[in-house]
Design a protein around this motif. Structure first.
Motif, PDB file in Angstrom:
ATOM      1  N   GLN A 161       9.311 -34.451  19.531  1.00 16.10           N
ATOM      2  CA  GLN A 161       9.289 -35.699  20.299  1.00 16.10           C
ATOM      3  C   GLN A 161       8.938 -35.454  21.761  1.00 16.10           C
ATOM      4  O   GLN A 161       8.270 -36.272  22.390  1.00 16.10           O
ATOM      5  N   VAL A 515      14.048 -43.008  17.983  1.00 18.85           N
ATOM      6  CA  VAL A 515      13.266 -42.185  18.900  1.00 18.85           C
ATOM      7  C   VAL A 515      14.074 -41.895  20.159  1.00 18.85           C
ATOM      8  O   VAL A 515      14.981 -42.657  20.517  1.00 18.85           O
ATOM      9  N   ALA A 683       6.562 -41.694  17.356  1.00 20.84           N
ATOM     10  CA  ALA A 683       7.011 -40.319  17.592  1.00 20.84           C
ATOM     11  C   ALA A 683       6.224 -39.308  16.766  1.00 20.84           C
ATOM     12  O   ALA A 683       6.382 -38.100  16.949  1.00 20.84           O
TER      13      ALA A 683
END
Length: 714
Positions: A161, A515, A683
């Protein structure tokens, strides 16, 4: 995808925000007195004070919010320490919380509660906001720090991420001219400033025509219209000072049922012309010259970056990658769609002839005679179906699906505990069904009103992130159903019910997000429609039909034979639906591939449609002069094709459910759906995410089967 530092950009009247709220200390008087600037308070991690917002506070709040964010950006850019992910990228993700709060209110005042006073402020702020964005995107010191972090990450990768947010941030700056020399940067910023003013004027012109072209009927002109529609039209007319008359407003929610059922052909023509001429009436609110200017400026701007056309620049970070791939998909479907239109028109003309109507099918006849064909071929009356499609029960149906697939529970909040901006707005708390864990709030603003833009949309006031602690989600759905007379049920068409599910799919995408960073809440435009289009499919599942489609007066479930008729008509009128959509998507792309020098928009639209072989019996879904997706901002510019790109994914994913043991409620497939297609947002690369779900890429054959079109041979 809108990077965190660019998300104050007003790309359209819909503004999506991804932020977590944190107190920002300041002694400035405006921060304590201007409600739009203040930290959100109250339950549910704090909620917007919608009941206290005031247009008079907007200008000061936006200007102060910009000032504070620029201070934060300057602090990042001038940091004397070596650039790192934490002191550069994470710091940028955290910046701008005050302006985020302001733009939550701004978005409501723009989309849901617009007024002449607000539009004046909006027009004044548009160039200032453009300058603000340019000060960030063209901050050389800031970009050099971003570039340093990006280049370091290419040698030593970060965790997934983190790497994704670095890649997206660097790409966003690069696409917005960060690598240009000083002279080109200056012109780039000037163009953005000019465009921001044009986008605002375009939107306000369309809103003017929607508000000011109203068709008033007398009692002898109501033939074919349902009692519920008549009562609503009477109330709208009375509210506009026309007691005893009936108002057909210039919005799709009013126009569509009128064209479907009214027996008054000349009035159908008038309503049709009003609607499809929005922004194209040759007066001070005409948008044709504005569009021509927008196209010229867009081409000049991407030319500074070395691109031949706007479409080439825009699609590089989309799933399609380039305009050729997007056009290829559309042109594969176009011949089948227009061929189906010919069949549909022939069927309608035959019915008109049988009735002795002595007419040739025109665009204002299409919906009317299509409905008669539907009744003749399938013995299905759309108005009969509407009796079982109550808005309240459809809302319950959506909650049921969310519970089955996402394990969510929706509970109405106590009235008055959460501020709303209009009495029509209702709020629910969203929790996990098993653990009771709080996930967020869902706001619903269902009815059309003056000052509210047409159509249906979803947005967020706060998104889920974890990089500074877990934040909950504040999401909303917004529709334009005609508000019923007191005591009457809100009955909607099957198409409107489908749209209702569609927009709820966006909301579920917001709630399901898992996320860490705000930038990853953004979306790839030709992918983010996929999740919402897929949710439409649950409307026609047996569990929804059998539990929630009940007659609004008797409470009896929809008869099995009527359900069978609905399912048999699944591909009915697909020629119309696909062609009107594709025409808009193709014109969007063609306009941005064309040379805009001395372009005549009306002429270009007309000639391009002729060249494509557009059937004369129907219009584009959105004619160019009111194509807000494309010209009120840049969110869908050269990207309207994305609905079809997403529909290929939708059709293919639907077949995964159909093949599963428990169909659309199969637990294993649903778990993969949430894990790979909803939770990641941006992501991970969308194509990779889809392959993890399906085990392969999506195939166009599924789309063709879905629409009842011939499947192309390999």
């Amino acid at each position: 995808m809108i990077s965190k530092v660019f998300k104050a950009t007003v790309l359209s009247s819909i503004i999506l925000f991804t932020s977590c709220k944190e107190e920002q200390k300041t002694d400035d008087k405006s921060m304590t007195e201007n409600i739009l600037l203040q930290e959100w308070t109250g339950p549910y991690q704090g909620v917007p004070a919608f009941d206290k917002m005031n247009v008079a506070d907007v200008k000061e709040a936006v200007e102060k919010g910009m000032e504070l964010q620029l201070e934060e950006i300057d602090a990042i850019a001038n940091n004397t320490e070596a650039p790192t992910f934490e002191n550069t990228i994470v710091a940028m993700e955290s910046a701008g919380k005050t302006l985020d709060r302001v733009f939550t209110y701004y978005g409501i005042l723009s989309s849901n509660m617009s007024s002449p006073e607000f539009r004046e402020v909006q027009a004044e702020l548009a160039p200032k906001l453009s300058e603000f964005r340019s000060k960030i995107s063209q901050n050389e010191k800031l970009f050099q720090r971003i570039k340093a972090v990006y280049e370091a990450s290419q040698k030593s990768s970060l965790e997934p991420q983190e790497q994704r947010v670095v890649d997206l941030t660097y790409k966003q700056f690069e696409m917005n001219g960060a690598n240009l020399d000083a002279e080109k940067k200056k012109r780039y910023a000037e163009i953005n400033k000019e465009l921001s003013t044009l986008y605002t004027k375009f939107s306000n012109n369309v809103l003017h025509d929607e508000e000011n072209y109203v068709t008033y009927l007398t009692e002898d002109q109501l033939g074919g219209l349902s009692d519920g529609f008549i009562k609503s039209a009477a109330k709208i007319a009375a509210d506009k000072g026309k007691e005893g008359m009936y108002a057909i407003t210039n919005t799709r929610s009013s126009m569509d049922p009128f064209l479907t059922y009214s027996t008054e052909r000349e009035l159908r023509k008038q309503v049709w012309e009003n609607y499809y001429s929005r922004g194209d009436n040759g007066d001070e609110y005409d948008n044709n010259q504005i569009i021509a200017e927008i196209l010229k400026l867009r081409k000049e701007r991407v030319g500074l970056l070395g691109y031949d056309n706007y479409a080439e620049w825009r699609l590089q970070d989309r799933m399609a990658k380039n305009p050729e791939n997007a056009m290829d998909l559309m042109l594969k479907v176009w011949p089948a769609a227009t061929a189906r239109v010919k069949e549909e028109v022939a069927d309608m003309q035959a019915v008109a002839n049988e009735l002795g109507d002595n007419i040739t099918i025109e665009p204002w006849d299409y919906r009317y005679y299509a409905e008669k064909v539907r009744k003749k071929k399938y013995d299905l009356d759309s108005d009969e179906v509407k009796q079982y499609l109550q808005l309240d029960k459809l809302t319950e149906a959506m909650f049921f699906v969310a519970g089955e697939i996402f394990n969510y529970k929706f509970t109405p909040v106590e009235e008055g505990s959460v501020p709303v901006f209009h009495e029509d707005v209702k709020v629910w708390e969203v929790t996990d069904k098993d653990s009771g864990k709080h996930i967020g709030l869902w706001y619903l603003d269902p009815y059309a009103r003056e000052g509210k833009r047409s159509g249906a949309w979803a947005t967020t006031y706060r998104s889920s992130t974890t990089f500074e602690g877990q934040t909950n989600v504040l999401a909303s759905n917004n529709s334009n159903f005609v508000k019923p007379a007191p005591g009457e049920a809100v009955l909607v068409s099957w198409d409107d019910a489908t749209t209702f599910f569609h927009e709820f799919g966006h909301a579920l995408h917001f709630f399901a997000a898992d996320v860490k960073y705000p930038t990853l809440q953004g979306g790839v435009r030709d992918y983010t429609e996929f999740q919402s289009q897929l949710l439409e499919r649950w409307l026609s599942t047996d569990k929804v039909i059998n539990q929630f489609l009940v007659h609004h007066e008797t409470g009896k479930p929809i008869p099995a034979e009527l359900v069978e008729k609905i399912k048999k008509t699944a591909t009915f009128n697909q020629g119309f639906g696909t062609t009107e959509y594709l025409a808009s998507a193709l014109i969007d792309m063609k306009l941005h591939l064309a040379d805009p020098t001395n372009i005549d928009i009306d002429k270009f639209e007309r000639e391009a449609l002729d060249e494509l072989g557009m059937p004369k019996e129907l219009p584009m879904r959105h004619r160019t002069p009111h194509f807000g997706h494309v010209f009120s901002g840049e969110g869908y510019a050269t990207a309207y094709y994305g609905y079809m790109w997403a529909d290929v994914l939708t059709s293919d994913a639907s077949e995964a459910f159909k093949e599963a043991p428990d169909g659309f409620y199969d637990k294993a497939v649903a778990d993969k759906l949430v894990k790979y297609l909803f939770a990641p947002r941006n992501a991970m690369d969308p194509a990779e995410a889809y392959r993890l779900f399906r085990g392969r890429d999506a195939k166009i054959e599924a789309l063709m089967r879905d629409r009842g079109f011939p499947v192309p041979k390999n």
